[in-house]
Write a protein that holds these residues in place. Structure first.
Motif, PDB file in Angstrom:
ATOM      1  N   GLY A 134     -28.932  49.509 -72.145  1.00 33.64           N
ATOM      2  CA  GLY A 134     -30.366  49.899 -71.900  1.00 33.64           C
ATOM      3  C   GLY A 134     -30.404  49.959 -70.362  1.00 33.64           C
ATOM      4  N   GLU A 135     -30.192  48.731 -69.535  1.00 28.79           N
ATOM      5  CA  GLU A 135     -30.336  49.002 -68.490  1.00 28.79           C
ATOM      6  C   GLU A 135     -29.660  49.837 -67.406  1.00 28.79           C
ATOM      7  N   LEU A 136     -28.514  50.141 -67.920  1.00 23.48           N
ATOM      8  CA  LEU A 136     -27.523  51.251 -67.223  1.00 23.48           C
ATOM      9  C   LEU A 136     -28.012  52.483 -67.670  1.00 23.48           C
ATOM     10  N   PHE A 137     -28.639  52.548 -68.712  1.00 24.01           N
ATOM     11  CA  PHE A 137     -29.422  53.924 -68.894  1.00 24.01           C
ATOM     12  C   PHE A 137     -30.663  54.271 -68.094  1.00 24.01           C
ATOM     13  N   ARG A 138     -31.453  53.282 -67.797  1.00 27.09           N
ATOM     14  CA  ARG A 138     -32.536  53.202 -66.821  1.00 27.09           C
ATOM     15  C   ARG A 138     -31.972  53.540 -65.658  1.00 27.09           C
TER      16      ARG A 138
END
Length: 393
Positions: A134-138
């Motif tokens: 999720g953090e990488l997609f952000r």
């Protein structure tokens, strides 16, 4: 009432600490757990939470499941995490708001996930990777143009770590979705070697579906597209694709193609030192392990070749645990086929010692343990315990 999976955990920690030749003080320092806590846990007067369990297992370089009395506890954690991984990737193009660490911090977190994958430490992966995705997609959405290719590369590696769990757990639909995400991210890296690594992983889809000839075609196309430079990373990328193509050709029963690809892999393997390149181990030892795998895949008339390759040779300890355990799983199948059940069982036990979660979740291990149990109905209690451990029927 089911047994407490943490019953006796102190004794097991003490055992694996002695195996690792660590004092209690050294284990406390390596795990960042207070010495008094380690002493109380080993005496059985203090419980163990998940955080401490994982810290101690990390320090001992073993999977946390090895410390639990009920290995099903670890498996249930993985199964419960699969929907969480699915949810994390479902909104890759519309991620939730949240914090984003710096690029060096993200790279460090992904490197850690890659190490866990190579060591078959799936419990660690499911505890951290969903949030990391999720953090990488952000980060992908918020990144300036000059950082986007680097973050896309991290997305590929993080998805591959999650895919290792999904595929080993038999969640093939989730695995395919993760591979599709890797294929979405890889062109954004601007690195053709990342695309080659994704083609290597994509082959899992064809293994799972039993469409081996189609998988071979995809890999051969990837080999044609891979850079032919002389530097080690490009050589290793092509060599890894040839190794994979050899195995899937073996599963397809195409001996000529299998041995042709093995020959190419062997030539390329001799040009590099054994190492991990773009998340895949490659080098002379990896090629030899794949030679065993091809011989087992081809079956009758080729199994003796697997035993010959394994005679007086063992994978070096610095190879990734998943690959080393895979060698012994393949060898056990060959030994069982030629009528060496005791040797087969010994090989399965070695595989379990190296990478317990990978061994337990491997379909061949369950099949072979069940066969060994039927062949040796009056065998020692250890065989029955092993069969129950890996849920052999």
């Amino acid at each position: 009432m089911p047994a407490d999976p943490r019953s006796g955990i102190g004794r097991r920690i003490a055992y694996y600490r002695r195996v690792a030749r660590l004092s209690q003080q050294q284990l406390a320092a390596a795990s960042n757990v207070h010495l008094g806590t380690i002493r109380k846990i080993e005496r059985g007067v203090r419980g163990v939470g998940d955080g401490v369990l994982e810290a101690v297992a990390d320090a001992l370089r073993i999977d946390p499941s090895l410390l639990l009395a009920d290995r099903a506890h670890a498996n249930s954690r993985i199964q419960q995490a699969l929907p969480v991984i699915s949810a994390a990737i479902s909104a890759y193009d519309l991620p939730d708001d949240g914090p984003i660490r710096s690029l060096p911090e993200l790279r460090s977190a992904v490197d850690e996930a890659v190490r866990w994958r190579l060591a078959a430490q799936y419990v660690h992966i499911v505890s951290r990777v969903p949030d990391l995705l999720g953090e990488l997609f952000r980060a992908m959405q918020a990144a300036p143009a000059e950082h986007r290719s680097q973050i896309a590369t991290l997305v590929v590696h993080a998805c591959r770590a999650a895919d290792a769990v999904a595929y080993k757990a038999g969640a093939y639909d989730l695995s395919a979705r993760l591979i599709d995400l890797m294929r979405w991210a890889s062109p954004q890296t601007g690195d053709p070697l990342v695309s080659a690594s994704v083609a290597y992983v994509r082959c899992e889809t064809f293994f799972a579906a039993g469409i081996h000839h189609r998988g071979l075609q995809v890999l051969e196309s990837a080999i044609d597209a891979a850079p032919a430079h002389d530097h080690a990373t490009a050589t290793a990328a092509r060599g890894a694709l040839h190794m994979r193509a050899a195995v899937i050709a073996g599963r397809a029963g195409d001996a000529d193609a299998a041995y042709t690809h093995l020959a190419e892999a062997r030539i390329l393997g001799d040009r590099v030192s054994e190492g991990v390149f773009y998340g895949t181990a490659f080098g002379p030892s990896s090629v030899r392990i794949h030679e065993v795998s091809v011989a087992v895949s081809l079956g009758a008339g080729h199994v003796d070749r697997a035993l010959e390759l394994a005679r007086d040779w063992a994978p070096p300890a610095d190879l990734p645990d998943e690959r080393r355990s895979g060698f012994y799983i393949e060898l056990a199948r060959a030994q069982l086929w030629v009528g060496l059940p005791d040797d087969a069982f010994e090989s399965l036990k070695v595989a379990r010692k190296i990478a317990p979660q990978h061994t337990r979740d491997h379909r061949w291990v369950r099949e072979d343990a069940a066969t060994l149990r039927r062949l040796k109905r009056a065998d020692a209690e250890t065989l029955t315990a092993f069969a129950e451990w890996c849920s052999a029927t």
